[in-house]
Motif scaffolding. Structure first.
Motif, PDB file in Angstrom:
ATOM      1  N   ALA A 134      92.801  32.313  64.379  1.00 47.31           N
ATOM      2  CA  ALA A 134      92.564  32.855  65.718  1.00 47.31           C
ATOM      3  C   ALA A 134      93.417  34.084  66.004  1.00 47.31           C
ATOM      4  N   VAL A 135      94.542  34.221  65.320  1.00 44.30           N
ATOM      5  CA  VAL A 135      95.449  35.345  65.578  1.00 44.30           C
ATOM      6  C   VAL A 135      95.078  36.555  64.728  1.00 44.30           C
ATOM      7  N   THR A 136      94.952  36.349  63.414  1.00 42.45           N
ATOM      8  CA  THR A 136      94.704  37.477  62.508  1.00 42.45           C
ATOM      9  C   THR A 136      93.230  37.825  62.376  1.00 42.45           C
ATOM     10  N   GLY A 137      92.348  36.860  62.665  1.00 39.60           N
ATOM     11  CA  GLY A 137      90.922  37.079  62.486  1.00 39.60           C
ATOM     12  C   GLY A 137      90.453  36.912  61.056  1.00 39.60           C
ATOM     13  N   SER A 138      91.368  36.580  60.151  1.00 38.74           N
ATOM     14  CA  SER A 138      91.007  36.414  58.740  1.00 38.74           C
ATOM     15  C   SER A 138      90.457  35.018  58.485  1.00 38.74           C
ATOM     16  N   TRP A 139      89.578  34.937  57.492  1.00 35.25           N
ATOM     17  CA  TRP A 139      89.011  33.661  57.064  1.00 35.25           C
ATOM     18  C   TRP A 139      89.798  33.147  55.865  1.00 35.25           C
ATOM     19  N   THR A 140      89.869  31.813  55.719  1.00 36.53           N
ATOM     20  CA  THR A 140      90.595  31.270  54.568  1.00 36.53           C
ATOM     21  C   THR A 140      89.906  31.632  53.253  1.00 36.53           C
ATOM     22  N   GLN A 141      88.619  31.920  53.307  1.00 38.79           N
ATOM     23  CA  GLN A 141      87.923  32.476  52.148  1.00 38.79           C
ATOM     24  C   GLN A 141      87.662  33.961  52.389  1.00 38.79           C
ATOM     25  N   GLY A 142      86.744  34.271  53.263  1.00 44.07           N
ATOM     26  CA  GLY A 142      86.457  35.657  53.573  1.00 44.07           C
ATOM     27  C   GLY A 142      85.185  35.769  54.380  1.00 44.07           C
ATOM     28  N   ALA A 143      84.905  36.957  54.873  1.00 38.68           N
ATOM     29  CA  ALA A 143      83.668  37.197  55.608  1.00 38.68           C
ATOM     30  C   ALA A 143      82.506  37.450  54.656  1.00 38.68           C
ATOM     31  N   TYR A 144      82.794  38.150  53.557  1.00 36.40           N
ATOM     32  CA  TYR A 144      81.768  38.573  52.612  1.00 36.40           C
ATOM     33  C   TYR A 144      82.176  38.124  51.208  1.00 36.40           C
ATOM     34  N   ASN A 145      81.196  37.970  50.332  1.00 35.59           N
ATOM     35  CA  ASN A 145      81.524  37.539  48.976  1.00 35.59           C
ATOM     36  C   ASN A 145      80.652  38.245  47.952  1.00 35.59           C
ATOM     37  N   ALA A 146      81.189  38.376  46.751  1.00 39.71           N
ATOM     38  CA  ALA A 146      80.524  39.136  45.693  1.00 39.71           C
ATOM     39  C   ALA A 146      79.200  38.513  45.275  1.00 39.71           C
ATOM     40  N   ASP A 147      79.103  37.179  45.284  1.00 41.63           N
ATOM     41  CA  ASP A 147      77.852  36.516  44.908  1.00 41.63           C
ATOM     42  C   ASP A 147      76.690  37.012  45.760  1.00 41.63           C
ATOM     43  N   ASP A 148      76.880  36.996  47.080  1.00 38.79           N
ATOM     44  CA  ASP A 148      75.802  37.379  47.987  1.00 38.79           C
ATOM     45  C   ASP A 148      75.611  38.891  48.030  1.00 38.79           C
ATOM     46  N   ILE A 149      76.694  39.643  47.896  1.00 32.66           N
ATOM     47  CA  ILE A 149      76.573  41.100  47.873  1.00 32.66           C
ATOM     48  C   ILE A 149      75.715  41.525  46.685  1.00 32.66           C
ATOM     49  N   ALA A 150      75.979  40.945  45.516  1.00 30.48           N
ATOM     50  CA  ALA A 150      75.221  41.305  44.313  1.00 30.48           C
ATOM     51  C   ALA A 150      73.741  40.987  44.482  1.00 30.48           C
ATOM     52  N   ARG A 151      73.441  39.791  44.978  1.00 32.51           N
ATOM     53  CA  ARG A 151      72.038  39.394  45.089  1.00 32.51           C
ATOM     54  C   ARG A 151      71.324  40.125  46.222  1.00 32.51           C
ATOM     55  N   ALA A 152      72.055  40.470  47.290  1.00 35.19           N
ATOM     56  CA  ALA A 152      71.448  41.281  48.346  1.00 35.19           C
ATOM     57  C   ALA A 152      71.060  42.648  47.803  1.00 35.19           C
ATOM     58  N   ALA A 153      71.899  43.201  46.933  1.00 35.75           N
ATOM     59  CA  ALA A 153      71.571  44.487  46.317  1.00 35.75           C
ATOM     60  C   ALA A 153      70.264  44.395  45.546  1.00 35.75           C
ATOM     61  N   VAL A 154      70.054  43.279  44.835  1.00 37.74           N
ATOM     62  CA  VAL A 154      68.817  43.099  44.078  1.00 37.74           C
ATOM     63  C   VAL A 154      67.610  43.079  45.014  1.00 37.74           C
ATOM     64  N   VAL A 155      67.735  42.423  46.163  1.00 42.16           N
ATOM     65  CA  VAL A 155      66.633  42.392  47.127  1.00 42.16           C
ATOM     66  C   VAL A 155      66.287  43.800  47.591  1.00 42.16           C
ATOM     67  N   PHE A 156      67.292  44.567  48.010  1.00 39.03           N
ATOM     68  CA  PHE A 156      67.023  45.922  48.496  1.00 39.03           C
ATOM     69  C   PHE A 156      66.448  46.808  47.395  1.00 39.03           C
ATOM     70  N   LEU A 157      66.960  46.660  46.178  1.00 40.22           N
ATOM     71  CA  LEU A 157      66.429  47.438  45.058  1.00 40.22           C
ATOM     72  C   LEU A 157      64.956  47.125  44.817  1.00 40.22           C
ATOM     73  N   ARG A 158      64.621  45.850  44.798  1.00 41.68           N
ATOM     74  CA  ARG A 158      63.236  45.462  44.508  1.00 41.68           C
ATOM     75  C   ARG A 158      62.298  45.860  45.641  1.00 41.68           C
ATOM     76  N   GLU A 159      62.774  45.765  46.879  1.00 44.79           N
ATOM     77  CA  GLU A 159      61.950  46.205  48.009  1.00 44.79           C
ATOM     78  C   GLU A 159      61.696  47.708  47.923  1.00 44.79           C
ATOM     79  N   TRP A 160      62.722  48.468  47.609  1.00 44.79           N
ATOM     80  CA  TRP A 160      62.570  49.915  47.474  1.00 44.79           C
ATOM     81  C   TRP A 160      61.565  50.260  46.376  1.00 44.79           C
ATOM     82  N   LYS A 161      61.707  49.642  45.216  1.00 40.81           N
ATOM     83  CA  LYS A 161      60.809  49.961  44.107  1.00 40.81           C
ATOM     84  C   LYS A 161      59.386  49.489  44.381  1.00 40.81           C
ATOM     85  N   ALA A 162      59.234  48.417  45.168  1.00 38.21           N
ATOM     86  CA  ALA A 162      57.897  47.897  45.464  1.00 38.21           C
ATOM     87  C   ALA A 162      57.173  48.728  46.510  1.00 38.21           C
TER      88      ALA A 162
END
Length: 685
Positions: A114-142
């Motif tokens: 509540a003080v720092t606003g940080s999460w014990t893990q994080g707000a964003y993660n590499a697993d989802d960032i990588a796969r989101a990139a694949v979605v945007f890439l495939r939508e663009w190419k399609a």
């Protein structure tokens, strides 16, 4: 964010009470509106094909809602493309919980200070960032959508910032990032590896996937960015070259069986997702990716199973840590093997992919859909990640197999439109929302985090590119009935006097799988357990928790009345050294052989040593799933035997009989019966 394999079966569900509720039509419409996005004229309970047969199913609105601008600052070990000019990147929030007012609120991983606003893990993660990139890439190419192209670029830049560029961990990837751009290498609770860039990982494999597809997509668009992506892909391969790739050709022992030592993080699951990126880069001409694809393909193909030997019915096993565990999430192995096998002309790879798609997937569907775990019995919730894997496997396998696999893909994709344990659509093409899953009892998790959204969209991109498959999927309104695997727990059968029911203090998880019912029966020499079986023409599998040392045999006898029809023997031990597995012994169904008559029988299991008997598994000779559709019903018939079968018609309709590889073998219905080829499947609609 994908849960790790190690914690998957033992982690408690962390689902909010608001999200996990039975779903009625009012709740569906309210919860499907992402952050105030209108539902328009297409309520979630409607079929998109019925509303507008020509409309695209893919809708990036909710994924775009999840995107956040993240400030990044270059350091000695972390930087990204164009950081001096554009010090902000895009990353999707990990989770999105319903807000109680018809919208969603982004949520990070773990708990928030509540003080720092940080999460014990994080707000964003590499697993989802990588796969989101694949979605945007495939939508663009399609579609040629310039917005999707720009989003793909900024999400790839975000992923690149998480990759460590120098020092002993160079090429590996930090998993978690806070809202202010700060990296969190060591999350709470601890996830392995710790720190997250100290060894290869799922997120490194998915980084290879994204960079490979990004390199291929931008190759003729932006030379400078393409060169950057290729350099980062090669940096990731440098890291893999210090670990899994360096072990190519070496083998590890797992309960007495040799398995490949060169899989990323010990799994065909993570390795297969990396292979998707390597295949894209190989097609774009990168020789180094081709070499890595060849190496990893050999390892994943070595995890394939033979359908004729019973469980797991031709599936590619995901993990060297257990011979009795398959999971739906991350099951990209058949998709990767089909694509890489066609590219590198490896028929044994494509054959493994077709077996998984054409033999195992029908058993999955006839057992109620893509349950998250077969450990070794199908159980757990159903999620978009697992449903997408079955669709992608069948679509890719159809490119090297027969057209029946495309029809099968349509049935599998029906999960998103109502063919699930809840009987309701879990994807809304009007908003792009995919619910986080459905429980075995029909409750719906109405949250919609990044992973569910991503795999829902990856499926919709496949359907938009294959309208024949989309027409089947969107015509489905529910799963009316199914008849697949059934289990009789040993502790509920008739036990002789010397048998003892054992409930391990640690629970059902053995270290490699789950005991059915959380218990087993210890059957000393000379003692027995009797099961009453009422299924006609079933296929029997004995489920014994085998020991590492010799423990005698389980003698199986099948009686009709007092007459013994046949008998079989299976080992109670002798699995050999445990090797890298977490526990001695293994829990894998063993095919008993023999035929069951069309009337009730008694199955007796007698011990010649020390048998730890968990259950008797019964597979119908012809399993089935009946789907309600906009025009009536569609039925899948899956033949578990090697001989042709003629069975009763479960719903009016016409269709085709198919071999397991999807090749056509004539009309489905003849003489008032449905024809099902040996080892194959039939679909009527």
């Amino acid at each position: 964010m994908a849960i790790s394999r190690r914690t998957f079966l033992t982690a408690a569900a962390a689902t909010s009470a608001l999200a996990l509720l039975p779903l009625d039509s009012t709740g569906a419409q309210a919860s499907a509106s992402a952050a105030g996005l209108p539902l328009g004229s297409l309520p979630l309970g409607s079929l998109p094909a019925g509303a507008n047969a020509g409309a695209r199913l893919t809708n990036l609105a909710h994924l775009r809602f999840l995107l956040a601008e993240v400030p990044v600052v270059a350091s000695a070990t972390h930087t990204t493309f164009g950081i001096d000019v554009s010090p902000r990147v895009l990353a999707p929030w990990t989770y999105a919980d319903t807000d109680g007012a018809g919208g969603y609120r982004p949520v990070g991983g773990g708990t928030r200070d509540a003080v720092t606003g940080s999460w014990t893990q994080g707000a964003y993660n590499a697993d989802d960032i990588a796969r989101a990139a694949v979605v945007f890439l495939r939508e663009w190419k399609a579609t040629g959508d310039a917005q999707a192209r720009d989003e793909a670029r900024d999400v790839l830049r975000s992923l690149a910032f998480l990759q460590t560029t120098s020092g002993p961990n160079a090429g590996r990837v930090v998993l978690w990032q806070q809202e202010d751009g700060t990296l969190n290498p060591s999350a709470i609770p601890v996830e392995l590896p710790d720190p997250s860039d100290s060894a290869e990982s799922y997120w490194l494999a998915r980084t290879v996937w994204a960079f490979g597809e990004g390199y291929a997509a931008f190759r003729r668009e932006d030379a400078e960015f393409t060169a950057f992506l290729l350099s980062r892909l090669h940096l990731a391969l440098d890291a893999l070259g210090r670990e899994s790739l360096s072990r190519a050709g070496q083998w590890v022992r797992s309960d007495g069986r040799d398995l490949p030592a060169w899989l990323i993080a010990g799994g065909a699951d993570a390795t297969a997702e990396a292979m998707l990126g390597l295949a894209a880069a190989t097609e774009a001409g990168d020789a180094r990716s081709r070499q890595a694809l060849q190496t990893y393909g050999e390892g994943v193909a070595a995890m394939a199973t033979v359908p004729a030997k019973g469980w797991p019915f031709g599936a590619v096993l995901p993990w060297t840590g257990s011979l009795g565990f398959w999971h739906a999430w991350g099951a990209a192995a058949p998709e990767a093997l089909a694509r890489a096998g066609a590219l590198l002309r490896r028929r044994e790879w494509t054959a493994a992919a077709v077996a998984d798609a054409g033999t195992f997937t029908p058993q999955v569907l006839a057992s109620g859909g893509p349950h998250n775990a077969w450990a070794p019995l199908p159980a757990e919730a159903q999620i978009a990640y697992g449903a997408h894997g079955r669709v992608a496997a069948a679509v890719q396998a159809a490119s090297v197999g027969g057209e029946g696999l495309r029809v099968l893909a349509g049935l599998a994709a029906g999960w998103f439109f109502g063919a699930n344990t809840a009987g309701v659509p879990v994807y809304d093409p009007a908003t792009g929302v995919t619910f986080d899953g459905v429980e075995t009892d029909g409750r719906v998790n109405r949250n919609s985090g990044a992973e569910s959204t991503i795999h829902g969209l990856l499926t919709m991109l496949l359907l938009d590119a294959n309208r024949d498959i989309a027409r089947i999927a969107t015509s489905i309104t529910g799963l009316s009935s199914f008849s697949g695997l059934r289990v009789i727990d040993a502790e509920g059968a008739r036990l002789s006097a010397g048998c003892v029911v054992v409930r391990p203090e640690g629970g059902a998880w053995t270290g490699e799988g789950n005991l059915s019912g959380g218990a087993y029966v210890r059957v000393p020499a000379g003692e027995s357990v009797e099961f009453d079986v009422t299924e006609a023409d079933g296929i029997l599998h004995g489920l014994v928790w085998r020991q590492a040392a010799d423990a005698g045999e389980a003698v199986w006898e099948v009686f009709r009345g007092r007459r013994r029809l046949w008998s079989s023997r299976t080992p109670a031990g002798g699995t050999g050294e445990r090797g890298l597995t977490e526990a001695d012994g293994m829990l894998v169904p063993q095919l008993l052989g023999g035929d069951l008559p069309g009337e009730p029988v008694t199955v007796r299991c007698t011990s010649t040593g020390d048998v730890r008997l968990d259950a008797l598994m019964i597979q119908p000779a012809v399993a089935n799933a009946v789907y309600s559709t906009t025009s009536g019903a569609a039925v899948l018939y899956a033949n578990g035997t090697r001989r042709d079968q003629r069975v009763a018609v479960l719903a009016p309709g016409a269709g085709r009989a198919y071999e397991a590889d999807g090749s056509q073998r004539g009309q489905a219905v003849g003489g008032g019966k449905v024809r099902v080829r040996g080892g194959g499947f039939t679909i009527t609609q």
